[in-house]
Design a protein around this motif. Structure first.
Motif, short mmCIF file in Angstrom:
data_model
loop_
_atom_site.label_atom_id
_atom_site.label_comp_id
_atom_site.label_asym_id
_atom_site.label_seq_id
_atom_site.Cartn_x
_atom_site.Cartn_y
_atom_site.Cartn_z
N TYR A 401 0.81 -1.21 0.00
CA TYR A 401 0.00 0.00 0.00
C TYR A 401 0.85 1.27 0.00
CZ TYR A 401 0.97 -0.18 5.04
OH TYR A 401 1.60 -0.23 6.25
N ASN A 402 2.17 1.16 0.18
CA ASN A 402 3.09 2.29 0.10
C ASN A 402 4.07 2.06 -1.04
OD1 ASN A 402 1.95 3.45 2.40
ND2 ASN A 402 3.38 2.41 3.77
N ILE A 403 4.31 3.07 -1.86
CA ILE A 403 5.31 2.94 -2.92
C ILE A 403 6.27 4.12 -2.83
CG2 ILE A 403 3.72 1.72 -4.45
CD1 ILE A 403 3.69 4.27 -6.19
N THR A 404 7.48 3.89 -3.34
CA THR A 404 8.51 4.92 -3.42
C THR A 404 9.06 4.95 -4.84
OG1 THR A 404 9.12 4.55 -1.11
CG2 THR A 404 10.70 5.74 -2.49
N ILE A 405 9.05 6.14 -5.46
CA ILE A 405 9.55 6.33 -6.81
C ILE A 405 10.84 7.15 -6.73
CG2 ILE A 405 9.06 7.29 -9.09
CD1 ILE A 405 6.08 6.98 -8.46
N VAL A 406 11.91 6.61 -7.31
CA VAL A 406 13.21 7.28 -7.27
C VAL A 406 13.80 7.26 -8.67
CG1 VAL A 406 15.53 7.30 -6.28
CG2 VAL A 406 13.58 6.53 -4.89
N PHE A 407 14.24 8.44 -9.15
CA PHE A 407 15.01 8.49 -10.39
C PHE A 407 15.84 9.77 -10.41
CE2 PHE A 407 10.97 10.45 -11.45
CZ PHE A 407 11.32 11.57 -12.19
N TYR A 408 16.83 9.76 -11.28
CA TYR A 408 17.79 10.85 -11.38
C TYR A 408 17.86 11.29 -12.83
CZ TYR A 408 22.44 12.88 -12.08
OH TYR A 408 23.47 13.67 -12.48
N THR A 409 17.84 12.59 -13.08
CA THR A 409 17.92 13.11 -14.45
C THR A 409 19.25 13.78 -14.68
OG1 THR A 409 17.07 15.33 -13.99
CG2 THR A 409 15.45 13.58 -14.34
N GLU A 410 19.70 13.73 -15.95
CA GLU A 410 20.85 14.52 -16.36
C GLU A 410 20.42 15.99 -16.47
OE1 GLU A 410 23.83 13.41 -16.72
OE2 GLU A 410 23.53 11.22 -16.67
N TRP A 411 21.34 16.82 -16.90
CA TRP A 411 20.97 18.21 -17.13
C TRP A 411 19.85 18.27 -18.15
CZ3 TRP A 411 23.08 21.98 -14.22
CH2 TRP A 411 24.26 21.68 -13.54
N PHE A 412 18.83 19.04 -17.85
CA PHE A 412 17.71 19.16 -18.78
C PHE A 412 17.50 20.63 -19.15
CE2 PHE A 412 15.90 19.42 -14.55
CZ PHE A 412 15.00 20.47 -14.63
N PRO A 413 17.06 20.91 -20.38
CA PRO A 413 16.95 22.29 -20.86
C PRO A 413 15.66 22.97 -20.40
CG PRO A 413 16.44 20.78 -22.64
CD PRO A 413 16.79 19.94 -21.44
N TYR A 414 15.70 23.63 -19.27
CA TYR A 414 14.65 24.54 -18.82
C TYR A 414 13.39 23.86 -18.30
CZ TYR A 414 17.73 27.48 -21.56
OH TYR A 414 18.83 28.08 -22.08
N LYS A 415 12.96 22.75 -18.91
CA LYS A 415 11.68 22.16 -18.51
C LYS A 415 11.81 20.64 -18.47
CE LYS A 415 7.81 23.85 -20.02
NZ LYS A 415 6.66 24.20 -20.87
N PHE A 416 11.28 20.05 -17.41
CA PHE A 416 11.24 18.60 -17.28
C PHE A 416 9.87 18.22 -16.75
CE2 PHE A 416 11.77 14.56 -15.09
CZ PHE A 416 12.53 13.84 -15.99
#
Length: 444
Positions: A401-416
């Motif tokens: 009933y509990n979830i955890t979302i983890v991720f990492y982004t590289e440099w992104f141009p102005y909007k993600f």
């Protein structure tokens, strides 16, 4: 202690289809890469090699290597013309396909617009057309090879649940190219038009009243509108975001003044109802998949590849590891996500949220999201829609009933941007009693 292991696999092709829960485009001209599963077939003159000036029947991608269209348009060709290639005018390439690296995605470079011409390998009409002479029916076309791009996802086959819902709502939409015969593929546009749907009974009553005679199809639907081109699909979107193929146009009268209002015209557009052909479609596609050599304990079952343990043993914990994978730009986690569309609908799509981050100058992003559905709800499928597949997220807790979302982004141009969607079921009494002592402050 002895364990009995068996390998289990499934043909998952029809469970992986267009199910974007964030996509709700308005009527009018569509942006590129909205509905990439729509294509068309060219008629090529046997002498000049030029395409037909006024006919290009539409086809719909229903599996990576198969498209579907009307049997009449694919087998009864105009005089002195042969069947050309299937063309997808809005082919969406992935980053690997068009040679874009991570460094280029950081500065906002995307794959340019493209189209693809795919030669035909085989045409299989429905037996009612080839053996019993039914005027309008469906035919499956096998392409010379499957679509390689991760982002070329086929449309979903219709379900009985959505058909029952459309009997009440009677609202579908049609997707088609703007041009009758697309020629300039680099600038060709698609359009969307919402229509009112009528059942076989209503359609037959209307045609008898206006003395139009038999519909010429075994499973027919009608809609408002006019000028519908052969092969154009009518589509419905389910509650959880899946786009289902309801019907394929067999033809319709030309447009006249005030004929686009939301009622039946004197000669309404006719569509072949796709749902009665679903079993035939699955059988034909699976028959073309050549099986690899396998041992005797290898079984074709529904549920995905896994190793099962004999019931009654305590070898596995009750919360089993969930499967994960990509569907176009959507990362999914949960065994329930990989079942057939029919079984996926046994769960309720209860949560959807869009996130957007703006940065100037460009920045990196570490995302950690914790979501609790309460012990009364078991999360069985989690979907994370991403801009691309350059980052690999991790979603823990599906099956609880509990979830955890983890991720990492590289440099992104102005909007993600990214979106999260969850499907769940009512928690069983046994799980609920086990989870009550686990609860922490702020998680219920």
């Amino acid at each position: 202690m002895r364990f009995i292991n068996s390998s289990v696999t499934v043909l998952r092709d029809f469970a992986i289809c267009h199910d974007d829960f964030t996509l709700k485009p308005p009527d009018g001209i569509l942006k590129e890469h909205t509905f990439t599963w729509l294509g068309f077939v060219q008629y090529i003159h046997v002498t000049t090699g030029l395409p037909h000036h006024s006919k290009a029947p539409r086809v719909v991608l229903i599996q990576k290597q198969f498209v579907i269209g009307t049997a009449t348009d694919l087998l009864h060709l105009p005089k002195n013309y042969k069947l050309g290639s299937v063309i997808f005018g809005d082919y969406e390439r992935d980053e690997k396909n068009c040679g874009i690296s991570k460094q280029q995605t950081k500065i906002g470079i995307q794959c340019p617009r493209a189209y693809i011409e795919m030669p035909l390998l085989d045409i299989t009409p429905h037996p009612e057309f080839s053996r019993f002479g039914v005027g309008n029916s469906l035919a499956l076309v096998k392409l010379i090879r499957p679509m390689k791009s991760y982002y070329m996802i086929p449309i979903c086959l219709p379900s009985i649940t959505e058909r029952q819902r459309q009997k009440k709502n009677k609202i579908v939409f049609m997707v088609d190219y703007i041009s009758t015969v697309p020629r300039d593929f680099d600038s060709e546009k698609m359009g969307k038009k919402t229509l009112k749907l009528y059942t076989h009974k209503d359609c037959k009553r209307h045609r008898m009243k206006t003395r139009l005679g038999s519909e010429g199809v075994t499973h027919v639907l009608c809609s408002s509108g006019c000028g519908v081109r052969p092969g154009a699909p009518i589509v419905s979107q389910t509650v959880d975001g899946a786009f289902e193929l309801i019907g394929i146009a067999a033809g319709g009268g030309v447009c006249s003044r005030r004929s686009m209002r939301r009622r039946l015209n004197r000669e309404p557009p006719l569509y072949i109802d796709v749902y009665p052909y679903s079993a035939w479609i699955v059988n034909v596609v699976t028959a073309h998949q050549l099986p690899q050599p396998y041992p005797h304990n290898f079984m074709l079952l529904e549920g995905g590849s896994s190793v099962s343990i004999q019931k009654g043993s305590n070898y596995l914990r009750r919360r089993r590891a969930q499967k994960s994978g990509w569907r176009a730009r959507t990362f999914v986690t949960g065994n329930h996500c990989f079942k057939s569309q029919k079984k996926q609908r046994s769960a309720s799509f209860f949560y959807s949220e869009n996130f957007e981050v703006n940065a100037d100058p460009p920045a990196k992003l570490n995302v950690v999201i914790k979501i609790s559905a309460g012990i009364e709800c078991t999360i069985v499928c989690a979907r994370l829609l991403m801009p691309n597949r350059m980052a690999t997220p991790v979603i823990d807790g599906v099956g609880g009933y509990n979830i955890t979302i983890v991720f990492y982004t590289e440099w992104f141009p102005y909007k993600f941007y990214f979106s999260v969607g969850l499907s769940g079921k009512n928690t069983t009494e046994r799980d609920k009693m086990d989870w009550i002592p686990e609860r922490k402050e702020g998680f219920w």
